[in-house]
Design a protein around this motif. Structure first.
Motif, PDB file in Angstrom:
ATOM      1  N   TYR A 112       0.553  -1.200  -0.070  1.00  0.00           N
ATOM      2  CA  TYR A 112      -0.150  -0.051   0.001  1.00  0.00           C
ATOM      3  C   TYR A 112       0.951   1.213   0.083  1.00  0.00           C
ATOM      4  O   TYR A 112       1.892   1.232   0.314  1.00  0.00           O
ATOM      5  N   ARG A 113       0.169   2.453  -0.267  1.00  0.00           N
ATOM      6  CA  ARG A 113       0.848   3.615  -0.171  1.00  0.00           C
ATOM      7  C   ARG A 113      -0.079   4.425   0.503  1.00  0.00           C
ATOM      8  O   ARG A 113      -1.428   4.687   0.020  1.00  0.00           O
ATOM      9  N   CYS A 114       0.623   5.234   1.331  1.00  0.00           N
ATOM     10  CA  CYS A 114      -0.487   6.387   2.308  1.00  0.00           C
ATOM     11  C   CYS A 114      -0.376   7.462   1.383  1.00  0.00           C
ATOM     12  O   CYS A 114       0.485   8.205   0.773  1.00  0.00           O
ATOM     13  N   THR A 115      -1.725   8.007   1.097  1.00  0.00           N
ATOM     14  CA  THR A 115      -1.986   9.400   0.291  1.00  0.00           C
ATOM     15  C   THR A 115      -1.876  10.444   1.223  1.00  0.00           C
ATOM     16  O   THR A 115      -1.723  11.588   0.609  1.00  0.00           O
ATOM     17  N   ALA A 116      -1.608  10.352   2.460  1.00  0.00           N
ATOM     18  CA  ALA A 116      -1.418  11.536   3.370  1.00  0.00           C
ATOM     19  C   ALA A 116       0.205  11.761   3.410  1.00  0.00           C
ATOM     20  O   ALA A 116       0.518  12.852   3.121  1.00  0.00           O
ATOM     21  N   CYS A 117       0.743  10.883   3.863  1.00  0.00           N
ATOM     22  CA  CYS A 117       2.234  11.158   4.023  1.00  0.00           C
ATOM     23  C   CYS A 117       3.135  10.775   2.781  1.00  0.00           C
ATOM     24  O   CYS A 117       4.388  10.605   2.766  1.00  0.00           O
ATOM     25  N   LEU A 118       2.442   9.859   1.933  1.00  0.00           N
ATOM     26  CA  LEU A 118       3.046   9.301   0.691  1.00  0.00           C
ATOM     27  C   LEU A 118       4.119   8.243   0.729  1.00  0.00           C
ATOM     28  O   LEU A 118       4.651   7.872  -0.233  1.00  0.00           O
ATOM     29  N   GLU A 119       4.219   7.481   2.093  1.00  0.00           N
ATOM     30  CA  GLU A 119       5.085   6.518   2.353  1.00  0.00           C
ATOM     31  C   GLU A 119       4.265   5.242   1.928  1.00  0.00           C
ATOM     32  O   GLU A 119       3.340   5.015   2.153  1.00  0.00           O
ATOM     33  N   PRO A 120       5.336   4.488   1.320  1.00  0.00           N
ATOM     34  CA  PRO A 120       4.849   2.883   1.030  1.00  0.00           C
ATOM     35  C   PRO A 120       4.960   2.067   2.403  1.00  0.00           C
ATOM     36  O   PRO A 120       5.602   2.332   3.071  1.00  0.00           O
ATOM     37  N   PHE A 121       4.031   1.008   2.329  1.00  0.00           N
ATOM     38  CA  PHE A 121       4.011   0.183   3.455  1.00  0.00           C
ATOM     39  C   PHE A 121       3.398  -1.157   3.077  1.00  0.00           C
ATOM     40  O   PHE A 121       2.720  -1.271   2.018  1.00  0.00           O
ATOM     41  N   GLU A 122       3.683  -2.233   3.979  1.00  0.00           N
ATOM     42  CA  GLU A 122       3.555  -3.535   3.696  1.00  0.00           C
ATOM     43  C   GLU A 122       2.133  -3.682   4.709  1.00  0.00           C
ATOM     44  O   GLU A 122       2.071  -3.123   5.597  1.00  0.00           O
ATOM     45  N   HIS A 123       1.104  -4.645   4.306  1.00  0.00           N
ATOM     46  CA  HIS A 123      -0.065  -4.886   5.288  1.00  0.00           C
ATOM     47  C   HIS A 123      -0.154  -6.283   5.293  1.00  0.00           C
ATOM     48  O   HIS A 123      -0.121  -7.067   4.271  1.00  0.00           O
ATOM     49  N   VAL A 124      -0.109  -7.034   6.385  1.00  0.00           N
ATOM     50  CA  VAL A 124      -0.256  -8.450   6.594  1.00  0.00           C
ATOM     51  C   VAL A 124      -1.815  -8.702   6.323  1.00  0.00           C
ATOM     52  O   VAL A 124      -2.714  -8.211   6.600  1.00  0.00           O
TER      53      VAL A 124
END
Length: 165
Positions: free
Chosen positions: A150-162
């Protein structure tokens, strides 16, 4: 005089090879540790059928228990009941979030056949970095089968989700 660790005390410290911030206990794959006639028998359940980390989990359990003085160690894979992301402990969920990985929400449990859906799964989740709910799916498949990107549209950081299973 110090008391020796039980086989369970040793086994519960083994970490997941793909998400080392989690112990096998916190991930919910460590099912049982028993001592029978001088042997230690450890039962584990894979997160996914064909999970490539199972061999490493088994080897790590055997090595750690042998290093602790248990000579006869056997690891048994239990497929029933199937693992659920609901088995991840609260401590494990907190560790995931602390490491920038979004923990799973409640799994959808249904009786009967599982419907095959080829569309992306809608999930209610928050960015583990800033807490925003405005996120977008980048890929349903991450570095491992149990994670989506995923990517956060607020802080623009990508991240993984279990994924919820």
């Amino acid at each position: 005089m110090t008391q020796a660790l039980t086989a369970y005390d040793v086994a519960r410290t083994v970490t997941d090879p793909e998400m080392p911030m989690l112990t096998l206990e916190d991930l919910g794959v460590l099912r049982e540790v028993t001592e029978e006639g001088g042997a230690v028998i450890v039962a584990i359940t894979p997160t996914y059928s064909g999970c490539p980390a199972m061999a490493t989990m088994r080897d790590d359990l055997v090595h750690r228990l042998r290093d602790a003085g248990y000579d006869d160690v056997r690891v048994r894979v239990e497929l029933e009941p199937a693992w659920s992301s609901d088995w991840i402990t609260e401590r494990g969920r907190a560790a995931l979030a602390e490491h920038g990985i979004s923990p799973p929400g409640p799994a959808d449990h249904r009786a009967g056949p599982v419907v095959l859906n080829l569309l992306p799964t809608r999930r209610a989740l928050h960015c583990p970095r800033c807490g925003a709910a405005e996120v977008e799916l980048t890929s349903e498949f991450g570095a491992t089968a149990c994670k989506a990107l995923y990517r956060c549209t607020a802080c623009l950081e990508p991240f993984e989700h279990v994924k919820e299973i």
